[in-house]
Design an enzyme around this catalytic site. Structure first.
Site, PDB file in Angstrom:
ATOM      1  N   LYS A 236       5.435 -17.397  27.137  1.00  0.00           N
ATOM      2  CA  LYS A 236       4.815 -18.717  27.195  1.00  0.00           C
ATOM      3  C   LYS A 236       4.902 -19.282  28.606  1.00  0.00           C
ATOM      4  CE  LYS A 236       5.078 -23.270  24.963  1.00  0.00           C
ATOM      5  NZ  LYS A 236       6.038 -24.182  24.318  1.00  0.00           N
ATOM      6  N   GLN A 237       6.053 -19.103  29.226  1.00  0.00           N
ATOM      7  CA  GLN A 237       6.273 -19.726  30.526  1.00  0.00           C
ATOM      8  C   GLN A 237       7.330 -18.950  31.286  1.00  0.00           C
ATOM      9  OE1 GLN A 237       7.991 -22.757  27.820  1.00  0.00           O
ATOM     10  NE2 GLN A 237       8.866 -23.498  29.712  1.00  0.00           N
TER      11      GLN A 237
ATOM     12  N   GLU B 177       9.526 -19.773  25.324  1.00  0.00           N
ATOM     13  CA  GLU B 177       9.630 -20.099  23.902  1.00  0.00           C
ATOM     14  C   GLU B 177       8.803 -19.162  23.023  1.00  0.00           C
ATOM     15  OE1 GLU B 177       8.735 -24.288  23.831  1.00  0.00           O
ATOM     16  OE2 GLU B 177      10.799 -24.817  24.351  1.00  0.00           O
TER      17      GLU B 177
ATOM     18  N   TRP C 276      14.954 -30.563  29.628  1.00  0.00           N
ATOM     19  CA  TRP C 276      15.376 -29.975  30.915  1.00  0.00           C
ATOM     20  C   TRP C 276      14.339 -30.210  31.997  1.00  0.00           C
ATOM     21  CZ3 TRP C 276      14.096 -24.382  32.412  1.00  0.00           C
ATOM     22  CH2 TRP C 276      12.828 -24.025  31.916  1.00  0.00           C
ATOM     23  N   ASP C 277      13.164 -30.653  31.611  1.00  0.00           N
ATOM     24  CA  ASP C 277      12.120 -30.985  32.577  1.00  0.00           C
ATOM     25  C   ASP C 277      12.691 -31.810  33.722  1.00  0.00           C
ATOM     26  OD1 ASP C 277      11.070 -30.434  30.004  1.00  0.00           O
ATOM     27  OD2 ASP C 277       9.163 -31.372  30.525  1.00  0.00           O
TER      28      ASP C 277
END
Lengths: 837, 837
Positions: free
Chosen positions: A620-621, A508, A378-379
């Site tokens: 994580k993000q 994640e 998906w980046d």
């Protein structure tokens, strides 16, 4: 979050240059890093920045986007519909090699005594140059200069120039130019795995046997072509090189060709002062299955074409291409040379990762390394496509076409997962799911909404309805909406609401949850987009609608179902905390003690079992925070701030995808310093190797994030359904920020200063934007300056209360010069100002 | 649930025999199944039931408990602390082989023309016998009888007798007796994997290279010994065989020995009517590392010992051992011969799986197959140990000693998972976690509570405090309590409660959840047991307490902490449904449509991705319902019934561990027919191959479950902290049920008829039990009969309201004959009857 010193690079070694990355000494220990930082590529072909001489490299890769081999994923414990087909990008035959021997002593950069050393990645010329003065063991001085280019205009082409001059004494000089098919895939990574006792899931899976089967070789004078077929994927590749030696010295040549090696050797009796210049022209062609003999002919044609013209033409074309790139893409931060250099390095990486992908995808590492196996994530859609959509829409379209081409495989995958519609793979090269760890792979159903989001954004920003309708990209919206409508379910719980269970959001460190906020918000937007676009088509062009409906077996009832699901989508809200829970159980979990987690324990994923991490509130993000950015018009300002405050404190930033998003939302909700810190964390992620794995390749999504942080964060641009707004958040330290965006075909330059925003049409006729709540239309040749009210209170609000808009046109065509009140509430369009009428 | 016909076996082929499983014709297609059904073993050594002649087998295994090799688990995507060391039981050199040739024609059972065929697994003699009359292709009739035994009294010993008689014509008869080290591990399983396109996680992982390295060979006359070392685990094995031929015919012999083959060949000129009898004595010895030369000597000693005595002694000893086994273990259901046969087959399997494990564990398949890789699971503690604890407490003790020996590895594993105390592996041979799929492996933290539960139950039932204190088994309670106290956390949410997050309960169709009811209830019991046992020791034997506290660095505060955690353990309850949620989100999930799931889609795990399964309310195996059984005194009768009703409807029974538990609780809450259906599902799971994988080996836990269903379900026995109660639920169809349990050293026979329970001490002095709420003490030589009130209403309650207790002693020694009122409320001891005073 990683806290940086103001300028995290060693400026002795890497002097500041706003248009280049240069290095004044070679450090063998950081060879992996600099191979990445100095890599060159065009989105199709990439060459890591290792020395031509071939020694002392870390992972001396040459990569071709999408050129991969497959392997059977063996799960330690199997289950139904687990990913089966592993896909790994192949380190293709290395054509960069030019070994140099002076009096039979090899030049080994890193060991040799270099009186002078300089390496320059030139962002405007698109070349990697090196300039060395070597003192040989016997004390002779040799000048070696080289120039390397992977062409943006001819994607199959690379050129190497290599010039050797004995400076003070004669010598026997031997140049051995090679194509070498390295059969050391395993060792290469085994070596780095050994150095790292904990296995790192971010690296590429190693091949355990020969990948490239020799199929073709041809030698003709100083021209060689080698052809191979990948063992399992059946992909084919040919690499051709041609040589031209120019010198006044006496010389002889010899050549050799084998299955895995082609070698052209020049033995030169080099007299002091007489230069020896070797030009090596390189061509790669690849396909899914075309015989290598045919590819060899394609290589020949590329080589012939270059041979037929002055060599410098290719370099000029490269410069021209980049001039155009910078004209539409550059972001300027005058007075901050270190940041400016890093910004341009990141934008240059975006060019290198995307320019000539043509029919291919955009890998997590572009073509600079094998990290993440060369996979597409998906980046592309969430981190890179905004940059492309607003600066190089043609490239954005290509990337979306590539995704569109995956639809058949995505339909099959959805069926495997018992879902209707289509489910795009979390990570892939060939369209099949390659994510072997489903909890942080297949479970990220949000990929469907991400793709739809990028598609909607592209169409809104470009007005390219043709792509949607004629090329059928609307099928993406329909099939993903179907997936959501089928994946979710209705619950009666007082009110009737639509829930999505058993999915993983972007974070994640929290997997397989119910009603992940990001997923639900993005799924809602996806469903709405499908409703809007299909109904819009029905009204505007009933024939086209019928054709589509017939192709997709779409019934109008289904559209009603999507609409109902979207409007009843469950969006959790915690009344006590006044925030949106990341998922239905997130807030019930124990808090991870980030304060007492030593730096050596980051990233957590390399130091804790997933079960341990998943048990805690630790991120994580950006997850909720990313929803605040992508669907920002769905959230009020206060809750945005509370959400940001709550989740920011839990965010490790262990993913490089995190910092840019945190920066943008920090800027929006008023944390100006924090926004700048996050920005720098993204900006230097590779240049300062902040995540200790830049050696695996450039973090392309982070590079995209840098642009996003500049344009959406500090620049304050938003684009909700084609309504372009600008509400800047210039860092206090910056005098100005200038970026360009192409909106509906017109290129708009936006220059933000502390007290004003100046809008200028650089290409095209006009553009409509709303600056701090006030709509303005800018016309070519008539820049508009909108003054801003600066609020110096510690909590930065950024919204001006009054304004002069100089240069804008009234509906009657007269130019505004007077001051008028401005709307203070951002994004509130109920009180439409006269200007916008 | 699988619905069975009343007698699911083909009685033409498998005639009913209450003391044997016999087969009257051979079916090559079901070779895998019958190899399992006719397997023989003693818990240490097991031989599958394939033909001696060696052809036509499915997986002709010979297994030695715990004899395994290791391999590196390669995860398709790695993460920290994932299981690394794969462990797989090895198919050891095959010593069963005796190939027969008549006039050079091989006997291939399954292809040969058999005029007569019979195979009998004899539950009392502990032998596998076969009787064939073969008509050779040339029309000669040959009688072949064989008898096979794996000794219960000498665990290293197996004996084969093989007798051939030409019935009508002379012939040249050749017997080739072999030890064959099969190097076809891969093919064996690859073949079955091919036949099954979806990989089945229930099978053993295949080895990809040579496992047994030849280390030793010795031939001496007709005696051979081969020795090997497992490549990675370093375990060593020797197999010795000796031969004795008895015949009046003329014969010659020859022999041959190689690394993977030892062969003794007898060529006989066989005259009609003159029998040829070959006796093959076999010995296996294995160790972790002792050189094979030493093991060879051990084999010699076993062989010498057998040679020195009449062969029949070994068979007599076998019969004697089994007589004792049946005396303490038999369960009788007179008048139901088919069920009686199946019950005895299951109990015989329990003997074969456990009798001589000695220092080893009890594998999921015993020693009958390689299913689940020969691993030990919680199956031992929860499904098999009740049988052992109440019928063969010495064997139970051995199994618990084995678990106790794993404590050091369990401590290390807990540390890897960031937990204090010890975490036992979900599946293992060597003590290391071998579960590669953590969501249904490591996440099953309840293994700790299961082990503690079995230990507590063993100590309560046997009074063996020595094992707890002197042998240090109490360390298990302490280290597991530590794990729970550390894994859980406190939440203030109105009340202060203790929560356990991120774990998987027994139901593997729902993974990594918060506050799984089974886990929390079992963890509470675990914590309480640790508190009770440590405090008890502190009071009773302060010195011993101090020694333990010092060994375990245990402080009294910790005991307080356990107690607080136990008493504040969060036990969810849904007021609306009046049931216990399986976990904190279970009831919020969508319901799986079991009614419309076709039979071909079971087990779900082979037809749906885990993410799909996890998203729904659907259950693989008893979870809440198992808690109702194991901690039944913690639940009221009404909520038990509601819980059972709710979860039973969601239970697929895709695990063979489910049926017996569902049967027991169905019986308790009043579903008499359902209980019997579930019982039959467990009873015939292998005999009728209900789960289509009996070819991988016997489902030993299900066999344990059969005993549990008989004793706890229909027999209605419970043992909560050493209080033995009996509250029978005899199926309507059964006239009586008789079982034996050994309580605190005394063997009690319990015979339940529709109107009474008769208690008889068969061994030892006396036993105290409570029958339907009334405490009675039974003495040797004085059987007691307790009448029952039968309730014929459809909802079976089973609790009598009045009763005669004949034969019981009053405190003054007089015998009761009168009728007296009985307590109707089960387990309510507030109104203590005079008898119990």
């Amino acid at each position: 979050m990683i806290t940086l010193t103001p300028d995290p690079l060693d400026r002795e070694r890497f002097p500041i240059d706003e248009w280049a990355l240069s290095e004044t000494s070679y450090d063998a220990d950081s060879a992996g890093l600099t191979e990445t930082l100095f890599a060159i590529g065009n989105g199709y072909l990439g060459m890591r920045g290792g020395p031509e001489e071939g020694y002392g490299w870390h992972a001396n890769g040459t990569y071709i986007n999408g050129f991969h081999d497959t392997w059977a994923i063996r799960h330690a414990e199997e289950a139904y519909a687990f990913a089966r087909v592993g896909q790994t990008i192949v380190n293709v035959p290395d054509s960069k090699l030019i070994k140099l021997y002076v009096d039979d002593e090899p030049l080994i950069v890193g060991e040799a005594e270099c009186v002078h050393y300089e390496r320059i990645l030139d962002f405007r010329n698109g070349t990697l140059q090196r300039d060395i003065e070597w003192r040989t063991p016997s004390g002779k001085h040799v000048s070696i200069t080289s120039r390397r280019m992977v062409s943006f205009t001819d994607r199959h082409l690379a050129i190497l120039e290599y010039e050797v001059t004995m400076l003070d004494q004669d010598a026997s000089v031997l140049l051995s130019s090679q194509i070498l098919n390295r059969q050391d895939w395993v060792d290469e990574y085994a070596a780095s795995a050994d150095a790292q006792p904990v296995d790192d899931p971010r690296k590429a899976a190693a091949f355990s046997e020969r990948v490239l089967q020799p199929r073709f070789k041809r030698a003709d004078g100083s021209r060689f072509i080698l052809g191979y077929r990948a063992s399992n994927s059946g992909m084919t590749i040919a690499c051709g090189v041609d040589h031209r030696l120019t010198t006044d010295n006496d010389w002889t040549e010899s050549s050799q060709i084998e299955d895995d090696l082609a070698k052209q050797v020049y033995a030169v009796h080099a007299e002091a002062g007489k230069s020896i210049k070797l030009v090596k022209v390189i061509s790669y062609h690849t396909t899914n299955s075309v015989p290598t003999r045919e590819l060899a002919d394609r290589c020949e044609r590329t080589l012939d074409r270059i041979e037929s013209r002055p060599l410098e033409d290719a370099f000029t074309a490269q410069r021209d291409w980049l001039d155009a790139f910078w004209a539409r893409s550059d972001v300027e931060v005058p007075g901050h040379a270190a940041q400016q250099q890093a910004i341009r390095w990141n934008l240059f990486q975006l060019a290198q990762a995307t320019a000539r992908t043509d029919g291919g995808g955009i890998a997590a590492k572009g073509v600079t390394g094998s990290g993440y196996g060369g996979h597409y994530f998906w980046d592309t859609e969430i981190y890179v496509l905004p940059f492309l959509t607003y600066t190089s829409p043609d490239v954005a379209r290509n990337a979306l076409r590539f995704r569109h081409g995956m639809l058949p495989a995505a339909r099959e995958r959805a069926a495997e997962l018992n879902q209707r519609g289509a489910l795009f793979p979390w990570r892939t090269i060939n369209g099949l799911e390659a994510g072997a760890y489903y909890a942080a792979g297949t479970a990220q159903y949000h990929i469907d909404a991400d793709v739809s989001h990028a598609l909607s954004q592209y169409v809104s920003a470009t007005g390219d309805e043709d792509f949607l309708i004629r090329d059928g990209a609307i099928d993406i919206l329909v099939e993903t909406a179907r997936m959501w409508a089928d994946l979710g379910f209705w619950r009666e719980d007082g009110t009737r609401s639509f829930h999505v269970h058993g999915v993983t959001g972007p974070d994640e460190y929290t997997t397989v949850v119910n009603d992940n906020l990001f997923t639900n918000v993005m799924a809602r937007a996806n469903l709405r987009a499908a409703v809007r676009r299909t109904r819009g088509l029905m009204q505007r062009d009933p024939d086209a609608f019928r054709a589509m409906a017939s192709r997709l077996h779409l019934h109008e009832d289904e559209i009603v179902e999507w609409s109902e699901a979207a409007e009843s989508m469950y969006i959790g809200y915690d009344e006590d905390l006044g925030i949106h829970p990341q998922d239905s159980q997130f807030l019930e979990k124990e808090l991870w003690d980030l304060e007492n987690t030593p730096p050596s324990k980051y990233p957590l994923l390399l130091h804790f079992h997933p079960l341990v991490i998943y048990r805690f509130q630790v991120i994580k993000q950006a997850d909720v925070v990313l929803a605040l950015l992508l669907q920002g018009d769905e959230f009020g300002g206060d809750v945005k701030r509370r959400d940001f405050e709550y989740y920011d404190a839990l965010t490790t930033g262990d993913s490089t995808l995190s910092a840019s998003t945190q920066s943008i939302v920090a800027a929006e909700v008023g944390y100006r310093d924090l926004a700048l810190q996050y920005f720098n964390s993204a900006l230097f992620v590779d240049l300062s190797d902040l995540h200790h794995n830049a050696s695996d390749g450039v973090h392309v999504a982070s590079a995209g994030g840098v642009w996003n942080a500049l344009v959406f964060g500090f620049g304050g641009m938003r684009d909700y359904l084609g309504t372009f707004t600008i509400d800047p958040r210039l860092p206090e330290e910056w005098e100005s920020l200038t970026f360009r965006v192409t909106l509906l075909g017109a290129r708009l330059r936006v220059r933000t200063e502390s007290s004003s925003v100046t809008l200028t049409i650089e290409e095209g006729a006009s553009a409509k934007v709303s600056v701090c709540g006030r709509e303005v239309e800018v016309f070519a040749g008539r820049p508009i300056r909108v003054p801003l009210l600066v609020d110096d209170s510690p909590t930065f609000e950024g919204a001006p209360s009054t304004s002069d808009i100089e240069g804008a046109l009234r509906p009657d065509g007269s130019v505004i010069t007077a001051t008028m009140p401005m709307i203070t509430e951002r994004y509130d369009e109920t009180d439409t100002p006269p200007l916008a009428e």
